[in-house]
Motif scaffolding. Structure first.
Motif, PDB file in Angstrom:
ATOM      1  N   LEU A  60      -4.792  -0.614  -5.434  1.00 44.13           N
ATOM      2  CA  LEU A  60      -3.459  -0.019  -5.515  1.00 44.13           C
ATOM      3  C   LEU A  60      -2.555  -0.788  -6.476  1.00 44.13           C
ATOM      4  O   LEU A  60      -1.662  -0.204  -7.099  1.00 44.13           O
ATOM      5  CB  LEU A  60      -2.819   0.032  -4.129  1.00 44.13           C
ATOM      6  CG  LEU A  60      -3.409   1.067  -3.160  1.00 44.13           C
ATOM      7  CD1 LEU A  60      -2.908   0.817  -1.746  1.00 44.13           C
ATOM      8  CD2 LEU A  60      -3.054   2.486  -3.601  1.00 44.13           C
ATOM      9  N   ARG A  61      -2.786  -2.066  -6.628  1.00 43.94           N
ATOM     10  CA  ARG A  61      -1.973  -2.875  -7.532  1.00 43.94           C
ATOM     11  C   ARG A  61      -2.441  -2.777  -8.982  1.00 43.94           C
ATOM     12  O   ARG A  61      -1.717  -3.183  -9.888  1.00 43.94           O
ATOM     13  CB  ARG A  61      -1.992  -4.332  -7.069  1.00 43.94           C
ATOM     14  CG  ARG A  61      -1.153  -4.556  -5.803  1.00 43.94           C
ATOM     15  CD  ARG A  61      -1.273  -5.977  -5.304  1.00 43.94           C
ATOM     16  NE  ARG A  61      -0.342  -6.215  -4.202  1.00 43.94           N
ATOM     17  CZ  ARG A  61      -0.409  -7.247  -3.378  1.00 43.94           C
ATOM     18  NH1 ARG A  61      -1.373  -8.158  -3.539  1.00 43.94           N
ATOM     19  NH2 ARG A  61       0.471  -7.396  -2.412  1.00 43.94           N
ATOM     20  N   ASP A  62      -3.633  -2.262  -9.183  1.00 46.35           N
ATOM     21  CA  ASP A  62      -4.198  -2.097 -10.522  1.00 46.35           C
ATOM     22  C   ASP A  62      -3.842  -0.693 -11.018  1.00 46.35           C
ATOM     23  O   ASP A  62      -4.263   0.313 -10.439  1.00 46.35           O
ATOM     24  CB  ASP A  62      -5.715  -2.280 -10.471  1.00 46.35           C
ATOM     25  CG  ASP A  62      -6.343  -2.286 -11.851  1.00 46.35           C
ATOM     26  OD1 ASP A  62      -5.722  -1.776 -12.813  1.00 46.35           O
ATOM     27  OD2 ASP A  62      -7.473  -2.798 -11.967  1.00 46.35           O
ATOM     28  N   LEU A  63      -3.083  -0.621 -12.106  1.00 45.15           N
ATOM     29  CA  LEU A  63      -2.654   0.686 -12.615  1.00 45.15           C
ATOM     30  C   LEU A  63      -3.835   1.560 -13.021  1.00 45.15           C
ATOM     31  O   LEU A  63      -3.729   2.792 -13.013  1.00 45.15           O
ATOM     32  CB  LEU A  63      -1.704   0.489 -13.801  1.00 45.15           C
ATOM     33  CG  LEU A  63      -0.356  -0.157 -13.483  1.00 45.15           C
ATOM     34  CD1 LEU A  63       0.473  -0.303 -14.750  1.00 45.15           C
ATOM     35  CD2 LEU A  63       0.409   0.657 -12.436  1.00 45.15           C
ATOM     36  N   LYS A  64      -4.952   0.943 -13.366  1.00 45.98           N
ATOM     37  CA  LYS A  64      -6.118   1.716 -13.782  1.00 45.98           C
ATOM     38  C   LYS A  64      -6.777   2.439 -12.615  1.00 45.98           C
ATOM     39  O   LYS A  64      -7.428   3.475 -12.800  1.00 45.98           O
ATOM     40  CB  LYS A  64      -7.140   0.813 -14.466  1.00 45.98           C
ATOM     41  CG  LYS A  64      -6.648   0.199 -15.776  1.00 45.98           C
ATOM     42  CD  LYS A  64      -7.710  -0.710 -16.371  1.00 45.98           C
ATOM     43  CE  LYS A  64      -7.227  -1.344 -17.671  1.00 45.98           C
ATOM     44  NZ  LYS A  64      -8.237  -2.267 -18.247  1.00 45.98           N
ATOM     45  N   THR A  65      -6.654   1.894 -11.415  1.00 49.64           N
ATOM     46  CA  THR A  65      -7.330   2.475 -10.249  1.00 49.64           C
ATOM     47  C   THR A  65      -6.362   3.032  -9.210  1.00 49.64           C
ATOM     48  O   THR A  65      -6.803   3.613  -8.220  1.00 49.64           O
ATOM     49  CB  THR A  65      -8.220   1.416  -9.574  1.00 49.64           C
ATOM     50  OG1 THR A  65      -7.407   0.267  -9.236  1.00 49.64           O
ATOM     51  CG2 THR A  65      -9.337   0.971 -10.503  1.00 49.64           C
ATOM     52  N   ARG A  66      -5.065   2.868  -9.447  1.00 47.98           N
ATOM     53  CA  ARG A  66      -4.085   3.265  -8.422  1.00 47.98           C
ATOM     54  C   ARG A  66      -4.146   4.760  -8.113  1.00 47.98           C
ATOM     55  O   ARG A  66      -4.203   5.154  -6.938  1.00 47.98           O
ATOM     56  CB  ARG A  66      -2.669   2.884  -8.847  1.00 47.98           C
ATOM     57  CG  ARG A  66      -1.594   3.358  -7.856  1.00 47.98           C
ATOM     58  CD  ARG A  66      -0.224   2.933  -8.277  1.00 47.98           C
ATOM     59  NE  ARG A  66      -0.099   1.473  -8.287  1.00 47.98           N
ATOM     60  CZ  ARG A  66       0.978   0.834  -8.747  1.00 47.98           C
ATOM     61  NH1 ARG A  66       1.983   1.514  -9.262  1.00 47.98           N
ATOM     62  NH2 ARG A  66       1.023  -0.480  -8.704  1.00 47.98           N
TER      63      ARG A  66
END
Length: 230
Positions: A35-41
């Motif tokens: 959730l904190r990673d914009l690529k995987t959010r």
């Protein structure tokens, strides 16, 4: 996040201790990272929303509660309060009829506070019994953030002591903002400085929720008056 927001706003995990420990250490932490990673959010959010959608479609109160607990925990830790607000608004629990319903109402109100929607938080709590220590603590925080220091301190006093970590955490936040609202800035500053010495993350919570004590916290952290900067 300060003690994972006081153990995710108070004892979310239920069931076997071994399962709760595994979920906390592995599943939840993995979800928080995604959730904190914009690529995987976005993909992670879609997955979490789908889980809740499936539970709601089943009309099973047990499945809905389990899905909300599972989904809200990483969202709260990750600080995605817009998502927390949206999911709690979709829940159709009778908020005064169960312990989970009361917890959910408090989380929804807390999400609105973090989003800066103080009126919305008040609306969530309106009509609910503030004899519940968790709801009373969240309402005390709402009062303190709006500058009503005396009312916030009275709300805490009326609720009485509580062994619950999440309740005490919200009360501590409410108290430091209430002290600042009442002009007792040196007392508020002392609490913030003590938090920095303990390195417990409480000062971050004071900064995250904009209120009367937030300027004091910024001054302590930024210095030069802040004695904790090298």
């Amino acid at each position: 996040v300060a003690m994972s927001l006081a153990l995710v706003c108070g004892a979310i995990a239920t069931g076997a201790l071994a399962f709760a420990s595994y979920r906390e250490r592995v599943v939840v932490q993995r979800l928080v990272l995604r959730l904190r990673d914009l690529k995987t959010r976005d993909a992670t959010l879609r997955s979490l929303h789908f889980r809740v959608d499936q539970a709601v479609a089943s009309r099973s109160e047990f499945r809905i509660e389990e899905a909300l607990r599972f989904t809200l925990e990483p969202l709260i830790i990750a600080g995605l309060w817009d998502e927390v607000s949206a999911l709690t608004r979709r829940a159709h629990h009778q908020e005064t009829h169960s312990a989970f319903g009361r917890w959910l109402a408090g989380v929804r109100a807390l999400a609105e506070l973090y989003r800066g929607e103080l009126d919305a938080a008040e609306a969530v709590l309106a009509g609910l019994s503030l004899d519940d220590p968790w709801l009373a603590a969240v309402d005390a925080l709402r009062l303190a953030l709006t500058g009503r220091g005396d009312d916030a301190l009275q709300r805490i006093a009326d609720a009485g002591p509580s062994p619950n970590l999440a309740v005490r955490y919200q009360r501590d936040l409410a108290e430091v903002h209430a002290l600042a609202a009442n002009g007792r800035r040196s007392e508020a500053r002392q609490r913030i400085e003590a938090s920095i010495r303990r390195n417990d993350g409480f000062v971050d919570a004071v900064l995250d929720l904009e209120g009367p004590a937030s300027p004091i916290a910024r001054a302590v952290v930024a210095g030069p008056a802040g004695p904790f900067r090298g």
